[in-house]
Design an enzyme around this catalytic site. Structure first.
Site: not given
Lengths: 759, 340
Positions: A722, A725, A243, A648-649, A651, A469-471
């Site tokens: 993105g 955030e 973060f 675009r997503i 996942n 980083i967990g994303t």
């Protein structure tokens, strides 16, 4: 339906399970301080108990007498290194052991190295300092704090955003507000503590440390240590909560490296949670004055946003969120100004949605106030002010689905059941309130390199020096390769978090998915190109299909005519066992030096408000219901609905998880999180998770995420905006608006607590 | 963390003998060289932070006496062994049924993991959570007698408004103790001179000039049991805890209430207040204000005013006075309305 795995809609990828999910939940993922390291010694920090002054004498005798102590690194011991620099890669220019000046409370004054962690800790507690102390300035309004314009102090803010004649428009507006808002100091408290492990093998240095920027750190650490960057390797296979906290390298890394060289063995320093409040970066407190003027029809004619931000004495960390707030709606005129307030504090840094979280909070709380002043529905008020072009430069948005987000979220939330009258909705002893706010985050990307290898048996390996980083970036990078090469995810491996891999930009600014996937896409296309050429060659298995459109699926190359060839047969024809391609991606508009800078650890961001052709943002709309007890005034959040559109997503599972986590953090920002400062001495008071509150499970009831389909081919080759955030922007304003709706009290200073409502 | 000796006595008498060094007679248990440890959820933290510095720990978990681990419920008493874990007591059906206040005060404390570790006796002896106490670089009369109090003029949002002194305003944060003091519990203690009983209301000491002395216990005394009498008000009893988040947080204000009602009229009330005082806090003036009255809004409010008549708020904790009052009023109504 599995809520965690939303069914993909248009332009949305499958909810593939995280590559490392099982490892993480079964404790098998090794975080940097978990990596077994032979013969390791332990470092513990000693820190100052004053915020401003000088260390006149350091008493280390008691510490040295503790059995097992090997060394104490302190003043003089870092003299042969170069001082840290403040910037994107370095957290602060404060060089704690180069200089006896104390710039902030909890500044490193020594590091003890011992055989055991316990001995190091005990010795560190025995180090005493004599100080020549000066009265410190804690924050805003403190005597001695220096206020200056922020514009020009940072590449993040070249000039204050403005357009039109604000003063005239505001003066003549039929309806207007002029209010002040504030956000508190917030500290990173990832469950994985901060740590550095330094290992020398000859002149080769390996650093194991959680990082969002392994390439940048390699270059910066080599500079400080005056060694060849080729001899430095940063390893960060897993990061337990970043973060922004693990973006810039702190002074500790070089100190641990020097310690390891002095004692001739690896040294590991795990920083205590308390010490992390002072030795890592954090979100400093902000203040805002917002003026909005509108006609009676609700059209905004004037928007003014002034911000004040605390930073350290020597460094100008600029948050600077008016770029987003100034472009949010169709304002007739915009006037903004940001001031920095230098105080005796450690240098702040990035925290999830650094500019937008505080600035959009202020804007959106003000928008709700304005809607009340106009007697308009707050959703309608935003709809009326939806722009066709962004107001500052008059550029189009590459895409903007905010209204769709509001429509879908409002419907799912049941906004139409809201009675607009303040305090009108009740459930027994509980007052019910509903509020909403806009989320926005700039869509950017940066140069990135990746290497993709495909073997004849259909195994894919993706290598990229980005950071998980967990994303879920490891998973989506794998998905990109799997999809492009027609291979199942079970045969894809992804390596990240190592500066020995192809360089990637800092994992910040929500650029990773776009940047990494664009590079992986390019590498995959190079692999495809070689395979396709061989397949359709005269002696290839698809000879004669040269004009057909070729695709890769299920380990085959399929021609548009229907013919197909097994991957293994193509490799056989090529007489090779593997194809490996290294690709470099640079966003449109990149400078000629952009890729060179990538290898030097500098990310050149493109997108957001930077591009010539359009501005690029992702949007969302969040709706919150709160309950406030009519007696005791505690605030609870039974449900929250957010709808987001972000191109675009890749996942739907990892996207939902990110957005949900963001909204949960938003609840914490609204109601819980704040670092308290003792203003007499500029020291943080609540430096642990006992007193620094974040939401627990019981505070989070129902969180619904709606992924609104959106196609945007302008943002980057992957078509990805993105969203890491995006989710926590606006949430606190939605909560504040809901609290107002329930109670009639407009709380402008976060966090909103019982104290504010009980009076 | 400093090295220390760790020993495991096998019985209460052995533990007391091991603790009965010369210094045990002259210093408070929290300052003694030899200290007892049970669940360790408070002491271990303080040792890591340098707040507590015992040189020898006696682990009470190895004491053989079975009664230390038992909850015995008879017609007129609930007797808790000192080593019963918070979680066990909170989940005990007899406790939940016979006196909901006891079970609730435990259930709303800490986290599941901590409740499974922490002993009941250790829980009532937990030390303050004052931020300035927990960190050794601040002045703190409780941690270091005579050093001053950084909280007094510092950030004191969580601090006490009742029972404060010029030397200390640290809050007693425990929840279970509020139930115990409201219900006239009695603590059974073993020591060098044999057993003795201490009314729970006399276990903790007001800070006064010596905030470092927190209880009536000697350093070589061990709590072995806590007796709670079951009375007419036990079934109609409740614990209301108001905090910044819904779980795993200390009370900003809490109220332990037990009512003996005759129709709408209060025959007897038992009230304690948490999160607002320096020690477990019995609100006798509020109890008196309710006795014989029909429980209505103005009666409850008068009782709450009486409870906070002597409150001394400071810069950041003034909200605790109205909050404490409203917490009590709400708890009184919720308790009145219980179906028993």
């Amino acid at each position: 339906m599995n809520q965690a795995a939303p069914v993909p809609k248009e332009n949305q990828g499958e909810p593939v399970v995280r590559i490392d999910g099982r490892l993480k939940v079964t404790g098998q993922a090794n975080y940097p301080a978990d990596i077994a390291t032979a013969n390791v010694a332990y470092g513990a920090l000693a820190t100052s108990s004053i915020a401003r002054g000088k260390v006149s004498k350091l008493h280390t005798d008691d510490a040295r007498a503790v059995p097992g102590v090997l060394d104490i690194i302190t003043y003089g011991d870092m003299d042969k290194t170069d001082k840290p620099k403040f910037g994107n890669t370095g957290a602060s220019s404060i060089a704690p052991l180069h200089d006896r000046t104390i710039f902030h409370d909890g500044q490193i004054i020594a590091m003890v190295v011992a055989e055991t962690f316990e001995a190091a800790e005990e010795a560190a507690m025995l180090i005493r300092a004599d100080y020549e102390d000066d009265p410190p300035s804690a924050s805003f309004d403190s005597k001695g704090a220096k206020v200056e314009p922020a514009a020009g102090k940072s590449p993040m803010l070249k000039e204050d955003v403005k357009v039109g004649d604000f003063d005239t428009a505001y003066a003549s507006a039929a309806v207007k507000i002029d209010q002040k808002y504030s956000t508190p100091t917030q500290h990173h408290n990832p469950i994985e503590l901060f740590s550095t492990t330094a290992i020398w093998q000859g002149d080769q240095l390996t650093i194991q440390e959680p990082s969002q920027n392994v390439t940048g750190w390699k270059i910066e650490l080599a500079r400080q240590l005056k060694i060849d960057p080729a001899n430095v390797r940063i390893v960060s296979p897993y990061v337990g909560g970043a973060f922004g906290s693990k973006g810039p390298m702190t002074a500790r890394t070089a100190i641990v490296a020097i310690a390891a060289r002095r004692v001739g063995r690896p040294v590991r320093c795990v920083v205590s949670r308390m010490q992390a409040f002072n030795t890592q970066t954090y979100r400093a407190e902000t203040r805002h004055r917002i003026r909005i003027g509108a006609g009676k029809d609700g059209r905004i004619t004037a928007f003014g946003h002034e911000g004040w931000e605390v930073t350290s004495r020597p460094d100008s960390y600029v948050v600077g969120g008016t770029s987003a707030t100034g472009r949010m709606y169709n304002y007739g005129s915009v006037l903004t100004h940001i001031s920095l307030v230098h105080a005796d504090r450690n240098t702040p840094g990035y925290m999830r949605s650094p500019p937008e979280t505080p600035y959009v909070y202020a804007l959106e709380n003000a928008m709700d106030e304005m809607a009340v002043a106009l007697r308009m529905d707050p959703v309608e008020f935003r709809r009326v002010n939806e722009p066709e072009k962004e107001p500052i430069g008059g550029k189009p948005f590459s895409s903007r689905s905010l209204v769709k987000c509001y429509d879908q979220a409002a419907q799912a939330f049941g906004w139409s059941k809201r009675d607009a009258a303040v305090g009108s909705m009740r459930d027994g002893d509980w007052l019910v309130g509903m509020g909403c706010a806009t989320a926005i985050y700039p869509t950017a990307s940066a140069p990135c390199a990746a290497r993709v290898r495909l073997t004849a048996d259909g195994q894919v390996r993706v290598q990229c020096g980005s950071h998980e980083i967990g994303t879920g970036v490891r998973t989506v990078a794998g998905q990109m390769a799997a999809e492009r090469l027609g291979i199942g995810m079970d045969k894809v491996s992804v390596e990240m978090g190592d500066s020995a891999l192809p360089p990637a930009p800092v994992s910040g600014g929500s650029i990773s998915t776009a940047s990494v996937c664009s590079a992986v896409l390019k590498a995959c296309d190079a692999v495809r190109g070689k395979l396709f050429a061989a397949a359709v060659a005269g002696d290839g298995p698809l000879a004669g299909s040269g004009n057909a459109k070729l695709e890769m699926e299920q380990e085959k190359i399929v021609a548009s005519g229907g013919k197909s060839a097994k991957l293994s047969d193509v490799f056989k024809a090529m007489q090779i066992g593997a194809i490996e391609e290294y690709a470099e991606f640079a966003p449109n508009g990149s400078t000629p030096e952009a890729l060179k800078k990538l290898y030097a650890g500098q990310a050149e961001f493109h997108g957001g408000d930077q591009d010539e052709d359009s501005v690029k943002y992702a949007f969302g709309a969040e709706f919150v219901e709160v309950r406030v007890n009519s007696y005791t005034r505690e605030i609870r959040v039974p449900r929250i609905v957010g709808a987001f559109a972000a191109g675009r997503i890749m996942n739907t599972r990892t996207a939902r998880s990110q957005l949900m986590g963001g909204m949960i953090w938003g609840i914490g920002q609204a109601l819980h999180e704040a670092t308290e400062i003792d203003r007499r001495n500029a020291r943080y008071v609540n430096r642990d998770l006992q007193d620094y509150l974040v939401p627990v499970n019981a505070d989070v009831k129902q969180v619904d995420v709606i992924l609104v389909p959106e196609i945007d081919l302008d943002v980057n080759p992957a078509g990805v905006k993105g969203l890491g955030e995006l989710g926590n922007v606006g949430t606190a304003a939605a909560v504040a608006s809901a609290v107002y709706h329930a109670t009639g009290k407009r709380i402008r200073d976060l966090p909103i607590r019982i104290d504010d409502l009980i009076a | 963390m400093r090295p220390f000796v760790y020993e495991r006595p096998t019985s209460v008498s052995v533990a007391i003998a091991m603790a009965s060094h010369v210094d045990a007679r002259h210093v408070a248990p929290t300052q003694a060289n030899t200290q007892f440890i049970a669940g360790g959820t408070n002491l271990a933290d303080h040792m890591k932070l340098g707040v507590a510095q015992p040189v020898r720990l006696l682990d009470l978990n190895t004491l053989a006496e079975p009664a230390l681990r038992q909850i015995r419920v008879t017609d007129d008493t609930i007797r808790f062994g000192a080593l019963v874990r918070m979680g066990e007591a909170a989940d005990n059906n007899d406790v939940k049924h016979r006196c909901p206040l006891l079970a609730d005060s435990l259930k709303f404390a800490a986290s599941g993991q901590l409740r499974n570790m922490a002993s009941l006796a250790g829980n009532v002896l937990q030390r303050t959570r004052c931020e300035y106490f927990r960190e050794t670089s601040w002045a703190c009369n409780k941690r270091e007698p005579g050093s001053g109090c950084a909280a007094m003029e510092g950030f004191n949002r969580q601090h006490a408004v009742l029972g404060t002194s010029d030397a200390c305003i640290a809050t007693y944060h425990g929840d279970f103790a509020q139930a115990l003091i409201a219900l006239d519990a009695v603590v059974e203690v073993e020591g060098r001179h044999g057993p003795r009983k201490i009314p729970f209301a006399r276990l903790h000491r007001l800070p006064g000039d010596t905030p470092d002395i927190e209880t009536d216990l000697a350093a070589d005394e061990v709590i072995v049991a806590i007796d709670v009498p079951l009375e007419a008000w036990s079934r109609r009893s409740r614990y209301l805890k108001i905090r910044d988040r819904e779980s795993y947080a200390f009370a900003l204000a809490s109220a332990a209430v037990a009512l003996d009602m005759d129709g709408d009229t209060v025959r007897q009330a038992r009230i304690a207040l948490g999160g607002v005082a320096t020690v477990p806090w019995r609100a006798r003036a509020a109890e008196a204000a309710l006795q014989g009255k029909v429980m209505e809004e103005d009666v409850a409010e008068k009782a709450a005013d009486a409870a906070f008549a002597d409150a001394k708020p400071r810069e950041h904790n003034a909200f605790k006075v109205p909050l404490g009052k409203r917490t009590l009023v709400r708890a009184l109504f919720e308790t009145r309305d219980m179906k028993v």
